[in-house]
Design a protein around this motif. Structure first.
Motif, PDB file in Angstrom:
ATOM      1  N   UNK A  98      44.998  24.833  36.919  1.00  0.00           N
ATOM      2  CA  UNK A  98      45.973  24.862  38.006  1.00  0.00           C
ATOM      3  C   UNK A  98      46.232  26.289  38.477  1.00  0.00           C
ATOM      4  N   UNK A  99      46.712  26.392  39.727  1.00  0.00           N
ATOM      5  CA  UNK A  99      47.089  27.684  40.331  1.00  0.00           C
ATOM      6  C   UNK A  99      45.943  28.695  40.282  1.00  0.00           C
ATOM      7  N   UNK A 100      44.735  28.241  40.608  1.00  0.00           N
ATOM      8  CA  UNK A 100      43.586  29.126  40.478  1.00  0.00           C
ATOM      9  C   UNK A 100      43.611  30.257  41.501  1.00  0.00           C
ATOM     10  N   UNK A 101      44.243  30.022  42.658  1.00  0.00           N
ATOM     11  CA  UNK A 101      44.274  31.063  43.687  1.00  0.00           C
ATOM     12  C   UNK A 101      45.237  32.196  43.342  1.00  0.00           C
ATOM     13  N   UNK A 102      46.032  32.060  42.275  1.00  0.00           N
ATOM     14  CA  UNK A 102      46.898  33.159  41.838  1.00  0.00           C
ATOM     15  C   UNK A 102      46.297  33.902  40.654  1.00  0.00           C
ATOM     16  N   UNK A 103      45.096  33.514  40.235  1.00  0.00           N
ATOM     17  CA  UNK A 103      44.419  34.210  39.141  1.00  0.00           C
ATOM     18  C   UNK A 103      43.761  35.474  39.687  1.00  0.00           C
ATOM     19  N   UNK A 104      43.967  36.625  39.050  1.00  0.00           N
ATOM     20  CA  UNK A 104      43.354  37.874  39.539  1.00  0.00           C
ATOM     21  C   UNK A 104      41.843  37.851  39.383  1.00  0.00           C
ATOM     22  N   UNK A 105      41.143  38.744  40.071  1.00  0.00           N
ATOM     23  CA  UNK A 105      39.674  38.735  40.045  1.00  0.00           C
ATOM     24  C   UNK A 105      39.076  38.778  38.643  1.00  0.00           C
ATOM     25  N   UNK A 106      39.688  39.519  37.708  1.00  0.00           N
ATOM     26  CA  UNK A 106      39.130  39.603  36.354  1.00  0.00           C
ATOM     27  C   UNK A 106      39.150  38.244  35.670  1.00  0.00           C
ATOM     28  N   UNK A 107      40.211  37.469  35.897  1.00  0.00           N
ATOM     29  CA  UNK A 107      40.291  36.127  35.307  1.00  0.00           C
ATOM     30  C   UNK A 107      39.294  35.199  35.989  1.00  0.00           C
ATOM     31  N   UNK A 108      39.152  35.316  37.308  1.00  0.00           N
ATOM     32  CA  UNK A 108      38.175  34.493  38.013  1.00  0.00           C
ATOM     33  C   UNK A 108      36.761  34.763  37.496  1.00  0.00           C
ATOM     34  N   UNK A 109      36.459  36.005  37.228  1.00  0.00           N
ATOM     35  CA  UNK A 109      35.138  36.341  36.694  1.00  0.00           C
ATOM     36  C   UNK A 109      34.919  35.695  35.328  1.00  0.00           C
ATOM     37  N   UNK A 110      35.967  35.674  34.508  1.00  0.00           N
ATOM     38  CA  UNK A 110      35.848  35.064  33.190  1.00  0.00           C
ATOM     39  C   UNK A 110      35.678  33.554  33.280  1.00  0.00           C
ATOM     40  N   UNK A 111      36.139  32.951  34.383  1.00  0.00           N
ATOM     41  CA  UNK A 111      36.044  31.505  34.543  1.00  0.00           C
ATOM     42  C   UNK A 111      34.656  31.044  34.978  1.00  0.00           C
ATOM     43  N   UNK A 112      33.808  31.967  35.421  1.00  0.00           N
ATOM     44  CA  UNK A 112      32.501  31.576  35.941  1.00  0.00           C
ATOM     45  C   UNK A 112      31.708  30.770  34.930  1.00  0.00           C
TER      46      UNK A 112
END
Length: 420
Positions: A133-147
């Motif tokens: 949830x709330x993926x659009x509030x995750x900073x770029x570093x967290x988004x990279x870890x989610x790949x």
């Protein structure tokens, strides 16, 4: 004069009256929570269920309070899957890539990356619905870890079992709390569905009855046909339009949504196969296809799918009296144009007469204006020794009426323009 304390300085004595007030409040809350469900057509809910059944990560986009979380809870219940909710924005990158744990001999054994507790629980269960949830509030570093989690289902050294499905939710950047655009690599791993509210569903739901998510019923007899259709549609479009194989949008916002790449075309192929096997409507298929590769390429693919379903002009010319023409006006126009083109390629008297029979049939079963252009073109193909069939008289009135209507419309538009 003594003053009285505004609040009691000691707890009120427990007694029947106090317990009764608490029980009544609990009873009222229980009544408010009592709801039922009913089967109700819901294209966006069906699209979500199909994408989850196809084991593809799904991203739900919608304004706050629109019901994304409620839909996920209902979906998990319908699929009988335990729901695990992870708020991506409150986690560190190491929570998704794994926490380093130093063992007895790191030089010999290395440093393993320990997964978080929720991932361990999913592995132990062997199945579940992971809601990011709330993926659009995750900073770029967290988004990279989610790949790696989204694509490979890996968290540290742990791989999630095949029975786990992944769904994420996000608010548009304009309405997200300290929002970020999704990075293109992460966005391209999702099927993007726009989640909007239906007035009637909300009103009926607040009245106590919500729609029920149901599993798609895949027809086992249609599985080979569905795969063949999906491969033919995707490969046919990309062979004719090679520029659509990979097209990274230029704008940051569009890069954070659906766009075409080999990965998203493969997802599209899966979605077409599942939607075909389930007998889904065109609206559901449109949501899925455009959610995978974007609006432009998705609409092109849908148009090519429509053309694939059109009857063969040669079959129609061989037996025009029993021809079945499409109901939709644009598809019927395409069929009539294809019939006239077939006569142009192989001009014969019998084929020319058969084409006129088809045009009369189209006039009798559809909008008259659709036969105007094909009839005019077909008339221009007449050879000197070809007699005009009697059926042409039935078309002459419709053609003349349509032309007069066009002339009136043109004069009206010219007069309106002159009067400005």
């Amino acid at each position: 004069m003594p003053t009285r304390a505004p609040f009691p300085t000691t707890d009120p004595p427990a007694g029947p009256a106090h317990a009764s007030r608490s029980d009544i409040a609990g009873d009222l809350l229980a009544l408010l929570r009592e709801t039922t469900t009913e089967p109700r057509p819901d294209p966006q809910l069906e699209a979500l269920t199909l994408a989850v059944a196809a084991d593809l990560p799904v991203m739900l986009w919608g304004e706050p309070g629109i019901g994304k979380t409620a839909a996920l809870n209902q979906l998990a219940e319908a699929l009988d899957l335990p729901l695990t909710t992870v708020i991506a924005s409150v986690h560190e990158p190491s929570d998704f890539s794994g926490l380093p744990v130093v063992g007895d001999d790191p030089a010999e054994q290395g440093i393993p990356m320990a997964p978080p507790d929720w991932a361990v629980r999913l592995v132990r269960a062997g199945r579940g619905l992971l809601f990011l949830d709330e993926l659009s509030t995750a900073p770029p570093a967290v988004q990279a870890a989610l790949l790696r989690l989204v694509l490979e289902r890996r968290i540290g050294a742990l791989r999630l079992p095949p029975g786990v499905r992944i769904v994420a939710a996000a608010n548009p950047r304009s309405s997200a709390a300290d929002g970020w655009e999704l990075s293109p690599p992460l966005a391209n791993r999702f099927v993007h569905l726009q989640w909007v509210h239906d007035h009637d569903v909300v009103v009926r739901g607040l009245g106590g009855t919500w729609p029920r998510a149901t599993l798609p019923r895949l027809d086992p007899l249609r599985l080979p046909e569905s795969v063949a259709l999906a491969r033919r549609a995707v490969c046919g479009l990309l062979a004719a339009r090679p520029g659509l194989v990979h097209r990274l949008p230029s704008g940051e916002t569009r890069r954070g949504g659906a766009w075409p790449s080999p990965r998203s075309w493969e997802m599209t192929l899966h979605l077409i196969a599942f939607a075909t096997a389930a007998g889904s409507s065109r609206e559901v298929l449109s949501l899925l296809v455009r959610g995978a590769v974007g609006d432009g390429p998705g609409l092109e693919l849908l148009a090519s799918l429509d053309r694939m379903d059109l009857p063969d002009p040669e079959v129609l010319l061989a037996d025009p009296a029993r021809a079945v023409l499409p109901e939709r006006g644009d598809l019927r126009q395409a069929v009539l144009d294809a019939v006239v083109a077939a006569v142009r390629r192989q001009p014969e008297k019998s084929r020319w007469d058969a084409a006129w029979t088809l045009l009369v049939r189209a006039l009798e079963t559809g909008a008259p204006d659709l036969v105007v252009v094909p009839a005019t073109t077909l008339a221009s193909l007449r050879r000197e020794d070809w007699d005009v069939p009697a059926s042409v008289e039935r078309l002459a009135g419709a053609v003349n009426l349509s032309r007069r209507a066009d002339q009136v419309a043109a004069r009206t538009a010219a007069a309106a323009k002159a009067g400005r």
